[in-house]
Design an enzyme around this catalytic site. Structure first.
Site, mmCIF file in Angstrom:
data_model
loop_
_atom_site.group_PDB
_atom_site.id
_atom_site.type_symbol
_atom_site.label_atom_id
_atom_site.label_comp_id
_atom_site.label_asym_id
_atom_site.label_seq_id
_atom_site.Cartn_x
_atom_site.Cartn_y
_atom_site.Cartn_z
ATOM 1 N N THR A 219 0.864 -1.231 -0.028
ATOM 2 C CA THR A 219 0.026 -0.049 0.057
ATOM 3 C C THR A 219 0.868 1.254 -0.053
ATOM 4 O O THR A 219 2.017 1.221 0.332
ATOM 5 C CB THR A 219 -0.891 0.044 1.309
ATOM 6 O OG1 THR A 219 -1.734 -1.080 1.271
ATOM 7 C CG2 THR A 219 -1.850 1.235 1.295
ATOM 8 N N GLY A 249 -10.184 -3.837 1.476
ATOM 9 C CA GLY A 249 -9.347 -3.636 2.681
ATOM 10 C C GLY A 249 -9.504 -2.420 3.561
ATOM 11 O O GLY A 249 -10.500 -1.618 3.390
ATOM 12 N N TRP A 272 -2.362 -5.873 7.213
ATOM 13 C CA TRP A 272 -3.525 -6.990 6.892
ATOM 14 C C TRP A 272 -4.913 -6.072 7.153
ATOM 15 O O TRP A 272 -5.160 -6.243 8.440
ATOM 16 C CB TRP A 272 -3.159 -8.147 7.893
ATOM 17 C CG TRP A 272 -4.127 -9.154 7.505
ATOM 18 C CD1 TRP A 272 -4.868 -9.422 6.461
ATOM 19 C CD2 TRP A 272 -4.051 -10.654 7.979
ATOM 20 N NE1 TRP A 272 -5.439 -10.456 6.266
ATOM 21 C CE2 TRP A 272 -5.056 -11.390 7.284
ATOM 22 C CE3 TRP A 272 -3.168 -11.232 8.931
ATOM 23 C CZ2 TRP A 272 -5.351 -12.548 7.324
ATOM 24 C CZ3 TRP A 272 -3.428 -12.434 9.467
ATOM 25 C CH2 TRP A 272 -4.634 -13.226 8.542
#
Length: 353
Positions: A219, A249, A272
């Site tokens: 990211t 996400g 995560w």
């Protein structure tokens, strides 16, 4: 004798005046430096198992060069009096346009062989924000998130509707083939052979694989403080390799992947995503500062080193507070990161140091 005493008195007087002037000069100089408007910027390009032994010299230099290019882009905007929002957007554009990162050009592939991108941006001065999820034809998702923030009454748009809005706003549209990179495509093929889900950058798989904690997360993000004392943060990502069912996400979710509030700080997350959503990581750091009186570093450490690992997740954040203090906290082996202050001092890091 009187002449001698007079001369000694004169010398002493001159000496004292000189010292007084020197001290006064130092005080004026110090006051002048302290009165300069404070500003700063910090970025990340993903966190995870980033180990020097696994990195070639050329790839390491490529990451460092792109991180420096990105952060200098935003720093220049801030130094020239630009807004934190503009600095965040333009800085993220640099990383979105590079195949090195899982955002924009370097986005990973879904199970269907497509690229679905997410992004969000937030203005700490008024808590206004914009986000997009699951777009497939937007060259720079952070730009569309910005348009949602300033030119719509909504906060988040997704899929085809977001792309329709992008056309109306004149945001650059590209053929989905633009996002194709051989490295990302081959990663998908390896994972599809296993019929599991992999987190970006590494061969470890998600949800069913106990080695998930050894994997990386791709990211990009930026947080900035401008000369007017305003904060902003933004995050952009291609999500998870081999993701199914239009999985989304934390990157486009305000309070999880991105948060900015002038009272406290601006935060961008990389980790995560499912755990960062459940932990509301970005807002949690701000809330600890506002309600418990913790410093930015204390709050970041509490969330990243304790709360998220206890939930079972890992990753990191970058953040800057309203005083210009910076945090680059992560619980993985490394995180692509950089920061610059108002003096132009640059710090770039890849590994845990």
């Amino acid at each position: 004798m009187k002449k001698i005493l007079f001369l000694l008195s004169l010398i002493l007087s001159i000496s004292c005046n000189t010292e007084t002037k020197t001290e006064a000069s130092k005080e004026v100089k110090s006051t002048k430096n302290d009165s300069l408007p404070n500003f700063g910027i910090v970025i990340h390009g993903g966190a995870g198992t980033i180990l020097k032994e696994n990195m070639s010299d050329s790839l390491e230099q490529a990451y460092k060069a792109k991180l420096e290019e990105a952060i200098r882009t935003g720093h220049k905007i801030l130094a020239n009096g630009g807004t934190a929002v503009e600095a965040v957007q333009k800085t993220i554009n640099v990383m979105e346009n590079s195949p090195l990162f899982n955002a924009g050009k370097g986005a990973v592939f879904t199970n269907e062989g497509t690229n679905e991108l997410d992004a969000s941006i937030m203005d700490g001065s008024n808590l206004n924000a914009g986000a997009v999820a699951g777009v497939t034809t937007i060259k720079n998702p952070i730009n569309l998130a910005y348009e949602v923030m300033v030119n719509s009454e909504h906060v988040m748009l997704g899929g085809k509707g977001a792309e329709r809005f992008a056309k109306e706003q004149g945001v650059e549209i590209v053929d989905p083939k633009y996002f194709y990179t051989e490295k990302r495509f081959q990663s998908l093929q390896r994972i599809k052979d296993k019929e599991k889900t992999e987190l970006d950058h590494d061969g470890k798989t998600a949800f069913t694989d106990p080695f998930i904690k050894d994997s990386k997360f791709g990211t990009v993000g930026c947080a900035a403080l401008d000369k007017n004392g305003n904060l902003a943060a933004g995050t952009s990502t291609g999500g998870m390799t081999n993701k199914r069912y239009n999985r989304i996400g934390d990157a486009p979710i305000l309070g999880a992947g991105t948060y900015a509030n002038n009272k406290t700080c601006a935060v961008s997350s990389t980790g995560w995503g499912e755990f960062f959503i459940r932990g509301m990581v970005a807002h949690d750091i701000s809330a600890m500062m506002e309600y418990k009186g913790l410093s930015l570093q204390e709050a970041a450490r509490e969330v990243i080193q304790k709360k998220i690992p206890e939930l079972g997740g890992n990753g990191g954040i970058i953040a800057i507070d309203h005083n210009g203090n910076v945090a680059m906290e992560f619980n993985t082996a490394g995180m692509y990161r950089a920061k610059m202050n108002k003096e132009g001092e640059l710090e770039i890091g890849l590994y845990k140091e």
